[in-house]
Design a protein around this motif. Sequence first.
Motif, short mmCIF file in Angstrom:
data_model
loop_
_atom_site.label_atom_id
_atom_site.label_comp_id
_atom_site.label_asym_id
_atom_site.label_seq_id
_atom_site.Cartn_x
_atom_site.Cartn_y
_atom_site.Cartn_z
N GLY A 10 0.78 -1.24 0.00
CA GLY A 10 0.00 0.00 0.00
C GLY A 10 0.80 1.28 0.00
N THR A 11 0.56 2.09 1.02
CA THR A 11 1.10 3.45 1.07
C THR A 11 2.62 3.49 1.20
OG1 THR A 11 -0.88 3.88 2.36
CG2 THR A 11 0.72 5.65 2.25
N GLY A 12 3.16 2.67 2.06
CA GLY A 12 4.61 2.63 2.20
C GLY A 12 5.19 3.61 3.19
N SER A 13 4.42 4.02 4.19
CA SER A 13 5.01 4.95 5.17
C SER A 13 6.09 4.24 6.00
CB SER A 13 3.93 5.56 6.08
OG SER A 13 3.38 4.60 6.93
N ASN A 14 5.94 2.95 6.24
CA ASN A 14 6.99 2.22 6.96
C ASN A 14 8.22 2.00 6.07
OD1 ASN A 14 6.19 1.28 9.82
ND2 ASN A 14 4.33 1.03 8.61
N PHE A 15 7.98 1.75 4.79
CA PHE A 15 9.09 1.66 3.84
C PHE A 15 9.92 2.95 3.90
CE2 PHE A 15 10.70 3.03 -0.27
CZ PHE A 15 11.49 1.95 -0.65
N ALA A 87 6.21 -4.87 5.38
CA ALA A 87 5.75 -3.57 5.88
C ALA A 87 4.42 -3.26 5.19
CB ALA A 87 6.80 -2.49 5.58
N GLY A 88 3.36 -3.85 5.73
CA GLY A 88 2.06 -3.65 5.11
C GLY A 88 1.84 -4.57 3.93
N ILE A 108 5.46 -6.22 10.81
CA ILE A 108 4.96 -5.27 11.80
C ILE A 108 3.44 -5.32 11.76
CG2 ILE A 108 5.03 -3.27 10.22
CD1 ILE A 108 5.99 -1.69 12.81
N HIS A 109 2.83 -5.32 12.95
CA HIS A 109 1.37 -5.41 13.03
C HIS A 109 0.86 -4.35 14.00
CE1 HIS A 109 -2.51 -7.30 12.57
NE2 HIS A 109 -2.66 -7.25 13.88
N PRO A 110 -0.21 -3.63 13.61
CA PRO A 110 -0.66 -2.51 14.44
C PRO A 110 -1.57 -2.90 15.60
CG PRO A 110 -1.94 -2.56 12.43
CD PRO A 110 -0.96 -3.70 12.34
N HIS A 171 0.99 4.84 13.95
CA HIS A 171 1.98 4.97 12.88
C HIS A 171 3.25 5.64 13.38
CE1 HIS A 171 -0.58 3.09 10.07
NE2 HIS A 171 -1.52 4.03 10.11
N GLU A 174 5.17 2.95 14.99
CA GLU A 174 5.72 2.03 13.98
C GLU A 174 6.99 2.59 13.34
OE1 GLU A 174 1.86 -0.36 12.27
OE2 GLU A 174 2.58 1.33 11.11
C1 GRF Z 1 0.97 -0.60 9.01
O1 GRF Z 1 0.02 -0.12 9.94
C2 GRF Z 1 1.46 -1.96 9.42
O2 GRF Z 1 1.45 -2.17 10.80
C3 GRF Z 1 0.47 -2.89 8.77
O3 GRF Z 1 0.14 -2.27 7.55
C4 GRF Z 1 0.33 -0.86 7.66
C5 GRF Z 1 1.20 -0.43 6.51
O4 GRF Z 1 1.25 0.95 6.37
N1 GRF Z 1 1.00 -4.22 8.65
P1 GRF Z 1 2.26 1.63 5.37
O5 GRF Z 1 1.98 1.10 3.98
O6 GRF Z 1 3.65 1.30 5.83
O7 GRF Z 1 1.97 3.10 5.46
#
Ligand code: GRF
Length: 190
Positions: A10-15, A87-88, A108-110, A171, A174
Motif C-alpha cells: 500500500g502506502t509505504g510509510s513504513n518503507f 511492511a504492510g 509489523i502489526h498494528p 503509525h 511504527e
Molecule cells: C501498518 O500499519 C502496518 O502495521 C500494517 O500495515 C500498515 C502499513 O502501512 N502491517 P504503510 O503502507 O507502511 O503506510
Amino acid sequence: MKRLAVFASGTGSNFEAIAQAIDEQRLNAVIECLVVDNLTALVIEKAKKRNIEVFAFDPKSYHSKNEYEKEIVSLLDRKKIDLVVLAGYMRLCGNVLLDSYEGKIVNIHPSLLPSFIGKDAIGQAIRYGVKVMGVTIHYVDSGMDSGKIIAQKSFDVKETMTHEEIEKQIHAIEHELYPETISKILEGKL
Ligand code: GRF
C-alpha cells in the motif's frame, strides 16, 4: 552492509521510515529491493524515487502462490538478502518463501499481539474498547500474525482520542520501532 528486501502492498510509510533511518545512519543497511503485490500501490513511487529495484506482481496472473513465490525467492537469492521486512504486505507467506527464508522474515502489526490479528487491527481494537493499544514486530511463520514476538510498544488510549488520532499514534510508534528493531536484529542484539 546488511541487505534488506521490503515487501508492501500500500502506502509505504513504513518503507519510507526505514529508508530514512538508513539515510540518517540510524540503520546500517541497504534496501536492495521492494516487492509489491499491487501494481498501483503508492509505495512503488517511493521506491522508484530512491532508485530501489521494484518487483511488482499481480497475484491473479499466476496459477498459484508457489509460482510467484519462486520468482520472489530467486530475486532474494540473487540480491543476497539478509532480512525480509514485511511492511504492510497483506498476504500470508507460503511454503516456498518460508522454506528458504523462515527465521529471516519479520512483520509489523498494528496491535498488541496476540490480540486483533488480521485486517483492520486498529478498528478491531477501537470497537472492542481496549484502553491500551500498540504495535508488535514478530518473526513470520505460516500463520496469520502468529510468529515469535520480537518487540512491542504500547500506549494508553485517552477517552478523548479520535480514531484518526489513534491511527496517527500507532503509525508514529511504527516508524520509530521498526527501524530500531531491524537495526538490533541485524546487529545480533535480539
Ligand atoms: C501498518 O500499519 C502496518 O502495521 C500494517 O500495515 C500498515 C502499513 O502501512 N502491517 P504503510 O503502507 O507502511 O503506510
